[in-house]
Write a protein that holds these residues in place. Structure first.
Motif, PDB file in Angstrom:
ATOM      1  N   ASP A   1       4.861   9.927   8.306  1.00 43.69           N
ATOM      2  CA  ASP A   1       4.318  10.905   9.253  1.00 43.69           C
ATOM      3  C   ASP A   1       3.997  10.277  10.603  1.00 43.69           C
ATOM      4  N   ALA A   2       3.730   8.975  10.611  1.00 45.15           N
ATOM      5  CA  ALA A   2       3.393   8.295  11.868  1.00 45.15           C
ATOM      6  C   ALA A   2       4.615   7.667  12.532  1.00 45.15           C
ATOM      7  N   ALA A   3       5.772   7.755  11.895  1.00 42.15           N
ATOM      8  CA  ALA A   3       6.980   7.096  12.418  1.00 42.15           C
ATOM      9  C   ALA A   3       7.446   7.752  13.712  1.00 42.15           C
TER      10      ALA A   3
ATOM     11  N   ASP B   1       0.867  -1.176   0.000  1.00 42.54           N
ATOM     12  CA  ASP B   1       0.000   0.000   0.000  1.00 42.54           C
ATOM     13  C   ASP B   1       0.907   1.230   0.000  1.00 42.54           C
ATOM     14  N   ASP B   2       0.585   2.202  -0.816  1.00 46.87           N
ATOM     15  CA  ASP B   2       1.427   3.404  -0.899  1.00 46.87           C
ATOM     16  C   ASP B   2       1.575   4.089   0.452  1.00 46.87           C
TER      17      ASP B   2
ATOM     18  N   ALA C   1       9.703   0.582  12.524  1.00 49.46           N
ATOM     19  CA  ALA C   1       9.475  -0.767  13.060  1.00 49.46           C
ATOM     20  C   ALA C   1       8.139  -0.868  13.779  1.00 49.46           C
ATOM     21  N   VAL C   2       7.723   0.196  14.445  1.00 50.36           N
ATOM     22  CA  VAL C   2       6.460   0.168  15.184  1.00 50.36           C
ATOM     23  C   VAL C   2       5.288  -0.043  14.228  1.00 50.36           C
ATOM     24  N   ALA C   3       5.237   0.754  13.165  1.00 54.38           N
ATOM     25  CA  ALA C   3       4.146   0.632  12.195  1.00 54.38           C
ATOM     26  C   ALA C   3       4.238  -0.679  11.414  1.00 54.38           C
TER      27      ALA C   3
ATOM     28  N   ASP D   1      -5.771   1.812   9.564  1.00 52.63           N
ATOM     29  CA  ASP D   1      -5.924   3.185   9.107  1.00 52.63           C
ATOM     30  C   ASP D   1      -4.597   3.705   8.567  1.00 52.63           C
ATOM     31  N   ALA D   2      -4.650   4.398   7.430  1.00 52.39           N
ATOM     32  CA  ALA D   2      -3.422   4.910   6.810  1.00 52.39           C
ATOM     33  C   ALA D   2      -2.681   5.874   7.720  1.00 52.39           C
TER      34      ALA D   2
END
Length: 265
Positions: A223-225, A88-89, A96-98, A216-217
């Protein structure tokens, strides 16, 4: 027994590796391959299957761009029964968390038709090399973890692993289900045979997106790292070597001084 083995598609170490403008690794514009350390995980999963008296299914799982399907295909050629690629783009730039979140959701989905008894991983990936994902994945799945195993033995629902440390060797036992990470000391991984390569073409390889997993994206991606690479520097060009001559018998001294100046001795 249902085994899931994690495989990662990494940039070829011999290729011209590059970074994107956001300091993430360029995975689409360089040649890639199955991480060598994950080949040992595939091998151990296949050995467990071959030594088992019961019905064992090995599923190869990867997260990455479309090219990561090549890593899954390599595992299928080695002998895995089926493969899954989560692509997924929005995943690009995930830490590593995501990554562990996506993998946990994928493992759970694979186990919807029956529980996953064993998750096998390599000791690290050859690109990031953090060794964090196995422990994070075990935590998310609620599984005990046996990590850095150099020798693996199974009997029924029991698994026994040897872990080599700096000062001692530990022998660890666990009852399935469990997450197992293996080192490059577990034994050489097999090469795909011609028969295996041809058979892999008929094996199922599914591609899932984040929506298929209910992720959820906003929970993944750069951005979520929790971590970020602030700067990258290209490797300096290789300089000409220094030649030490020994015409007057001073070569040994000159060589020792050179090695000392570089802190090799």
């Amino acid at each position: 027994m249902n085994i899931v083995v994690l495989v990662k598609h990494v940039p070829d170490a011999t290729a011209d590796r590059r970074f994107e403008s956001d300091n993430t690794v360029d995975r689409a514009g360089v040649d890639g391959l199955l991480s060598e350390l994950d080949e040992y995980a595939v091998e151990q999963a296949l050995q467990i299957k071959e030594k088992s008296d019961g019905d064992v299914t090995v599923t190869a799982l990867s997260v990455g761009p479309e090219q990561a399907a090549d890593a899954v295909r390599k595992a299928l050629q080695m002998g895995a029964d089926s493969g899954v690629l989560v692509s997924d783009d929005a995943i690009a730039g995930s830490d590593a968390v995501a990554t562990s979140l996506v993998l946990a959701k994928a493992v759970s989905k694979i186990g919807e038709g029956g529980s996953v008894d064993l998750v096998v991983t390599g000791m690290a990936s050859t690109d990031a090399g953090t060794s964090l994902v196995p422990a994070m994945l075990a935590e998310r799945l609620g599984l005990p973890q046996v990590t850095f195993a150099s020798v693996v033995e199974t009997q029924g629902d029991q698994i026994r692993a040897k872990r080599d440390g700096d000062a001692a060797t530990e022998v660890i036992g666990a009852t399935l289900p469990v997450l197992l990470s293996v080192t490059d000391q577990t034994g050489e991984a097999r090469y795909p045979s011609f028969k295996g390569i041809m058979a892999a073409k008929k094996k199922p390889l599914d591609t899932w997106s984040l929506s298929d997993l209910g992720v959820d994206a906003g929970e993944v991606g750069l951005d979520a790292a929790w971590t970020a690479v602030e700067e990258t520097t290209a490797r300096p060009p290789r300089t000409a070597g220094e030649i030490v001559t020994d015409e007057d018998g001073s070569g040994a001294t000159a060589l020792a001084e050179f090695l000392a100046s570089k802190k090799f001795i």
